[in-house]
Design a protein around this motif. Structure first.
Motif, mmCIF file in Angstrom:
data_model
loop_
_atom_site.group_PDB
_atom_site.id
_atom_site.type_symbol
_atom_site.label_atom_id
_atom_site.label_comp_id
_atom_site.label_asym_id
_atom_site.label_seq_id
_atom_site.Cartn_x
_atom_site.Cartn_y
_atom_site.Cartn_z
ATOM 1 N N GLY A 11 -12.322 10.728 -7.649
ATOM 2 C CA GLY A 11 -11.011 12.464 -6.582
ATOM 3 C C GLY A 11 -10.153 11.350 -5.816
ATOM 4 N N ARG A 12 -9.675 12.255 -5.204
ATOM 5 C CA ARG A 12 -9.270 12.307 -4.109
ATOM 6 C C ARG A 12 -9.490 11.404 -3.056
ATOM 7 N N LEU A 13 -9.218 9.919 -2.252
ATOM 8 C CA LEU A 13 -9.988 9.225 -1.764
ATOM 9 C C LEU A 13 -8.874 9.523 -0.529
ATOM 10 N N ARG A 14 -9.946 9.877 1.125
ATOM 11 C CA ARG A 14 -8.648 10.038 2.304
ATOM 12 C C ARG A 14 -8.955 7.907 3.005
ATOM 13 N N VAL A 15 -7.520 7.269 3.470
ATOM 14 C CA VAL A 15 -7.672 6.011 2.836
ATOM 15 C C VAL A 15 -6.969 5.596 4.155
ATOM 16 N N GLU A 16 -6.737 4.925 5.637
ATOM 17 C CA GLU A 16 -6.335 4.861 6.099
ATOM 18 C C GLU A 16 -5.845 3.660 6.654
ATOM 19 N N VAL A 17 -4.693 3.134 6.819
ATOM 20 C CA VAL A 17 -4.071 2.111 6.492
ATOM 21 C C VAL A 17 -3.293 1.546 7.897
ATOM 22 N N ARG A 18 -3.447 0.402 7.850
ATOM 23 C CA ARG A 18 -3.167 -0.039 9.389
ATOM 24 C C ARG A 18 -2.754 -1.224 9.642
ATOM 25 N N GLY A 19 -1.761 -1.867 10.155
ATOM 26 C CA GLY A 19 -1.473 -3.300 10.240
ATOM 27 C C GLY A 19 -1.092 -3.714 9.085
ATOM 28 N N ALA A 20 -0.648 -5.244 9.433
ATOM 29 C CA ALA A 20 -0.170 -6.347 8.090
ATOM 30 C C ALA A 20 -0.482 -7.065 7.825
ATOM 31 N N GLY A 21 -0.674 -8.084 7.027
ATOM 32 C CA GLY A 21 -0.998 -9.144 6.786
ATOM 33 C C GLY A 21 -2.379 -9.638 5.538
ATOM 34 N N GLU A 22 -2.728 -10.304 6.079
ATOM 35 C CA GLU A 22 -4.246 -10.221 4.340
ATOM 36 C C GLU A 22 -4.477 -8.533 4.493
ATOM 37 N N ALA A 23 -4.730 -8.624 3.392
ATOM 38 C CA ALA A 23 -5.793 -6.936 3.092
ATOM 39 C C ALA A 23 -7.535 -7.055 3.954
ATOM 40 N N ILE A 24 -7.833 -6.169 4.284
ATOM 41 C CA ILE A 24 -9.089 -5.880 4.273
ATOM 42 C C ILE A 24 -9.491 -4.738 4.151
#
Length: 268
Positions: A11-24
């Motif tokens: 299903g569709r998931l709510r995701v927050e994305v912040r910052g820049a660089g290697e992803a965690i």
């Protein structure tokens, strides 16, 4: 900060994305949302791309209407990475998230950097845990949610005596988070993660990514011995036991957990 609703196989998931660089990628426990990682987001968004997940059936993500497998969840992590345009990421998970981090590392070795797996297990649920959680779900439906007399046993599954005694803000956070749970939706996740949970030790023996496993010495849901057994199943995994925390280490002692994560990620 970007707030996305990404299509995935669950299903569709709510995701927050912040910052820049290697992803965690940060995936929380059952009954929690990406909000449980606020202290980690604040710590790492200055030099990493932080991806906070509301897992299937929780928070702002699409409701669940059927059970799922851990393999489904691992593929969902890959869908999230595709949705934010990231080929490879570190993974930090708690409980359900920790188990899925191990599954993802085993099934998608080309897409994971390092993994920090907290307060989790690689073992199937025992008879007592299946009964306890089955009863909890029945009562939660009867009460129309996690409230009233259910509140204390649910809090005790997450938090230990040190947090009850000295961290009232954490107790309040967990109480509020569990009160907001959509029981009809989250019950499918609980069924999938508890009574239907597979023994993953054989699968985890094929993990090649560097892994740090963290346990809380007051965790009543997964005793330390169970988490140590998980670490022993993963080749080369590091293992750390934290004093004075229970099932939600990143909430209970965020400063220490942030230090452990940063130091571990810096090795690579």
């Amino acid at each position: 900060m970007q707030e996305l609703r990404l299509p995935t196989n669950l299903g569709r998931l709510r995701v927050e994305v912040r910052g820049a660089g290697e992803a965690i990628v940060f995936w929380p426990s059952l009954l929690m949302t990406g909000g449980m990682w606020a202290a980690q987001a604040q710590e790492f968004e200055s030099d990493h791309r932080v991806i906070l997940v509301d897992p299937p059936g929780h928070g702002g993500s699409e409701k669940l209407f059927a059970p799922f497998t851990f393999t489904d969840c691992a593929h969902t992590v890959a869908d999230i990475l595709d949705g934010v345009g990231v080929e490879r990421a570190h993974f930090v998970g708690n409980s359900w998230g920790g188990m899925i981090g191990g599954t993802f590392a085993a099934l998608h070795p080309d897409r994971i950097g390092r993994a920090v797996l907290m307060n989790c297990t690689a073992s199937a649920a025992g008879r007592a845990q299946k009964f306890e959680y089955g009863l909890l779900l029945r009562l939660a439906r009867a009460f129309g949610g996690i409230r009233g007399p259910l509140t204390r046993p649910v809090l005790s599954a997450f938090l230990g005596p040190t947090t009850f005694r000295t961290r009232p803000e954490v107790v309040a956070f967990v109480r509020d988070a569990t009160h907001r749970v959509d029981v009809d939706s989250a019950s499918w996740a609980v069924k999938s993660v508890v009574p239907r949970r597979p023994d993953q030790r054989a699968l985890l023996s094929g993990v090649t990514a560097p892994v740090l496993v963290i346990a809380g010495d007051e965790d009543a849901t997964f005793p330390v011995e169970e988490t140590i057994a998980m670490a022993a199943a993963i080749p080369g995994a590091d293992m750390t036991v934290l004093d004075g925390v229970a099932h939600l280490a990143a909430l209970e002692n965020p400063r220490l957990v942030n230090t452990l994560i940063r130091d571990f990620l810096a090795r690579g």
